[in-house]
Design an enzyme around this catalytic site. Structure first.
Site, PDB file in Angstrom:
ATOM      1  N   MET A  37       0.844  -1.196   0.000  1.00 57.72           N
ATOM      2  CA  MET A  37       0.000   0.000   0.000  1.00 57.72           C
ATOM      3  C   MET A  37       0.884   1.252   0.000  1.00 57.72           C
ATOM      4  SD  MET A  37      -2.714  -1.662  -0.017  1.00 57.72           S
ATOM      5  CE  MET A  37      -3.826  -0.266  -0.126  1.00 57.72           C
ATOM      6  N   ARG A  81      10.082   9.912   6.821  1.00 54.03           N
ATOM      7  CA  ARG A  81       9.786   9.214   8.069  1.00 54.03           C
ATOM      8  C   ARG A  81      10.873   9.612   9.068  1.00 54.03           C
ATOM      9  NH1 ARG A  81       9.037   3.371   6.909  1.00 54.03           N
ATOM     10  NH2 ARG A  81       6.915   4.063   6.522  1.00 54.03           N
ATOM     11  N   GLU A 139       1.244  -5.116   3.323  1.00 53.59           N
ATOM     12  CA  GLU A 139       1.947  -5.827   2.246  1.00 53.59           C
ATOM     13  C   GLU A 139       1.480  -7.261   2.134  1.00 53.59           C
ATOM     14  OE1 GLU A 139       6.363  -5.975   2.330  1.00 53.59           O
ATOM     15  OE2 GLU A 139       6.116  -3.906   2.974  1.00 53.59           O
TER      16      GLU A 139
HETATM   17  N1  DCP Z   1       5.193   2.133   9.913  1.00 47.53           N
HETATM   18  C1  DCP Z   1       5.527   2.553  11.198  1.00 47.53           C
HETATM   19  N2  DCP Z   1       6.829   2.605  11.594  1.00 47.53           N
HETATM   20  C2  DCP Z   1       7.819   2.259  10.744  1.00 47.53           C
HETATM   21  C3  DCP Z   1       7.508   1.828   9.434  1.00 47.53           C
HETATM   22  C4  DCP Z   1       6.173   1.796   9.037  1.00 47.53           C
HETATM   23  O1  DCP Z   1       4.629   2.849  11.979  1.00 47.53           O
HETATM   24  N3  DCP Z   1       9.084   2.329  11.135  1.00 47.53           N
HETATM   25  C5  DCP Z   1       3.770   2.106   9.487  1.00 47.53           C
HETATM   26  C6  DCP Z   1       3.346   3.403   8.824  1.00 47.53           C
HETATM   27  C7  DCP Z   1       3.264   3.069   7.371  1.00 47.53           C
HETATM   28  C8  DCP Z   1       2.953   1.587   7.360  1.00 47.53           C
HETATM   29  O2  DCP Z   1       3.546   1.071   8.549  1.00 47.53           O
HETATM   30  O3  DCP Z   1       2.252   3.833   6.699  1.00 47.53           O
HETATM   31  C9  DCP Z   1       3.499   0.879   6.150  1.00 47.53           C
HETATM   32  O4  DCP Z   1       4.908   1.061   6.081  1.00 47.53           O
HETATM   33  P1  DCP Z   1       5.690   1.179   4.730  1.00 47.53           P
HETATM   34  O5  DCP Z   1       7.128   0.990   5.022  1.00 47.53           O
HETATM   35  O6  DCP Z   1       5.076   0.295   3.707  1.00 47.53           O
HETATM   36  O7  DCP Z   1       5.554   2.712   4.296  1.00 47.53           O
HETATM   37  P2  DCP Z   1       4.328   3.506   3.737  1.00 47.53           P
HETATM   38  O8  DCP Z   1       3.211   2.608   3.333  1.00 47.53           O
HETATM   39  O9  DCP Z   1       3.972   4.602   4.686  1.00 47.53           O
HETATM   40  O10 DCP Z   1       4.942   4.233   2.460  1.00 47.53           O
HETATM   41  P3  DCP Z   1       5.310   3.598   1.028  1.00 47.53           P
HETATM   42  O11 DCP Z   1       4.396   4.274   0.077  1.00 47.53           O
HETATM   43  O12 DCP Z   1       6.735   3.987   0.820  1.00 47.53           O
HETATM   44  O13 DCP Z   1       5.126   2.121   1.101  1.00 47.53           O
HETATM   45 CA    CA Z   2       3.606   0.743   2.050  1.00 49.72          CA
HETATM   46 CA    CA Z   3       5.123  -2.021   3.549  1.00 50.79          CA
END
Ligand code: DCP
Ligand code: CA
Ligand code: CA
Length: 499
Positions: A37, A81, A139
């Protein structure tokens, strides 16, 4: 959606039985996808506040805490992040910041978990032949092999518009006119995944990205190439072009100390360089078994099956601290974590009829100083769990029963080892990397790439496998496939279509 005309040969004969686990034969026999996602927590928040679509947004954990998810509009302003709230506001004054709700003094991820279930509901109802493995909260690995081989459904009408070929400047559409029979399955896989992504969008309003290839490692690698809302396919003929640009640490299984060690030991950076490290050198450093696995990865081979598993392997709760000093604080937090875990385990028992049988506590004193204890989970009772854990911890943590010998910077509970006697969906455990290294291999201690419990359990709980490196039990090389894509790309280069 654009229609693609596409001449396909008859489907190959194939077992019609739907296996509980995905295919475990040669990597080359399979078509695997990884669906991830886009900026997941942000999309969950934006959907609830639709006027924010198109605007820079981020999700922050705790007031005064850091950013844990950033949408693509905010990324353009340089927000990442880990950025701080003041940093976000100065770089991007019109940013909308959402805060993760709190419960029991810690992050409450319920709404993100529920949104995740919506996505998995789409995957589960897509086709009975689709093998779906939850890899984390946002995922999933998909084994598409059976759908592609089953004659029951045609995806010829589905577009591959927008699907890129990794390692080239081409869209898959450009290369479809004379595709070889073996790469044809990758095209069909891409069509299926395009359709799945459309259905996810339609049902949830969330966008996602995907990678399609012959195994989990390659699917995962190329899933990130066209984010957001994009899709790549990685044919074997593109492997070297992609690996030439792939830092070792970006590859599933090499993200941790092992990858780091390989870089230092051999003075290399990319996967293509790893591929070229002589066998005898790898064997001398890592022994036969591990070096074989590393060499297979270097050649893009990975035969880890996609395992039909939607339910979590474990349920966890935890938190980072500035430094707990007293046993009563430890007791307080264990009670909070146990309450959350038991609430979720009870839900799980009611939904899937399965029960966890153990609980592990991990205590971290300093960055590299931690220990874990696992005890049986006798009953779903917060007080019993807390007392049983305390009995284990007190002799180790204190002398007087009150003051801690060393401050604690992180505490977490993880409960798992589920009984699956009444489980509606199959539950299979994927082998952990430590079992692979249990033969006294020299790198046993460097088996995990990330902490079991990331920053305040951001993405912890959905599936501990998202944080545990897993290796195949018996890697098998796929047949050497010299590719249509390679030849076609060369042709295009020669004809001047590509610079
Ligand atoms: N997450 C979190 N802490 C982290 C990594 C992720 O709380 N260290 C949470 C927030 C993210 C979700 O998990 O929205 C999914 O992580 P992803 O690494 O897949 O990152 P995103 O979905 O936010 O972004 P991308 O579009 O790069 O996949
Ligand atoms: Ca993601
Ligand atoms: Ca992910």
């Amino acid at each position: 959606m654009e229609t693609v005309t596409w001449c396909k040969s008859a489907p190959a004969p194939h077992a019609s039985v739907v296996p509980k686990a995905g295919h475990m034969t040669m990597s080359g026999d399979r078509i695997i996808a990884l669906l991830d996602m886009d900026c997941f927590y942000v999309q969950v928040e934006q959907r609830a506040e639709p006027e924010t679509w198109g605007r820079p947004c981020a999700v922050v954990q705790y007031t005064g805490g850091g950013v844990i998810a950033v949408n693509y509009e905010a990324r353009e302003c340089g927000i990442k992040r880990g950025s701080s709230v003041p940093d976000c506001k100065s770089k991007c004054p019109n940013i909308r910041l959402f805060y993760v709700p709190e419960l029991r003094g810690k992050a409450d991820l319920t709404k993100y978990r529920n949104a995740s279930s919506e996505v998995f509901d789409v995957l589960l109802t897509f086709d009975p032949n689709l093998v779906v493995e939850r890899a984390s909260i946002d995922e999933a690995f998909l084994d598409l092999t059976d759908i592609i081989h089953s004659a029951t459904r045609s995806f010829d009408h589905v577009s591959v518009a927008g699907v890129s070929v990794a390692g080239t400047d081409h869209s898959l559409h450009d290369l479809m006119s004379a595709v070889s029979e073996e790469d044809e399955r990758l095209v069909t896989g891409s069509q299926i995944v395009n359709l799945i992504r459309d259905q996810v969008k339609e049902a949830t309003n969330f966008t996602c990205s995907a990678g399609v290839s012959y195994n989990k490692v390659l699917a995962k690698l190329c899933a990130g190439f066209k984010k957001p809302n994009g899709q790549s396919v990685l044919p074997p003929s593109s492997l070297n072009a992609v690996f030439a640009q792939t830092p070792i640490g970006k590859v599933r299984g090499l993200g941790g100390k092992l990858g780091q060690e390989l870089k230092v030991q051999f003075g290399i950076e990319t996967m293509l360089q790893l591929q070229k490290v002589p066998k005898y050198l790898l064997e001398a450093a890592y022994g036969q078994k591990t070096s074989h696995w590393i060499r297979e990865l270097g050649n893009g081979n990975d035969n880890e099956p996609v395992t039909s598993r939607i339910v979590n392997k474990s349920v966890g709760s935890g938190k980072n601290f500035n430094g707990l000093q007293k046993m009563e604080e430890v007791r307080y937090w264990i009670t909070q974590f146990a309450s959350e875990i038991i609430e979720r385990l009870t839900q799980e028992k009611n939904t899937n009829g399965r029960m966890a049988t153990n609980v592990t506590i991990t205590v971290r004193h300093a960055k590299k100083q931690s220990f874990s204890r696992t005890i049986p989970l006798k009953e779903y009772n917060v007080q019993t769990v807390t007392q049983d854990l305390e009995k284990e911890l007190i002799p180790r943590l204190t002398k007087d029963g009150q003051h801690l010998l060393q401050p604690i910077i992180s505490l977490s509970l993880i409960s798992g080892k589920f009984t699956d006697n009444q489980t509606k969906r199959a539950v299979h455990q994927t082998p952990r990397i430590d079992s692979f290294f249990s033969t006294g291999d020299p790198i046993a201690s460097s088996s995990t790439s990330e902490p079991l419990v990331p920053q305040d359990l951001g993405e912890e709980d959905d599936s501990q496998d998202s944080c545990i490196e897993v290796v195949p039990t018996s890697p098998v090389s796929p047949p050497q496939r010299r590719g249509f894509f390679y030849r076609k790309t060369l042709e295009l280069v020669r004809s001047g279509s590509v610079s």
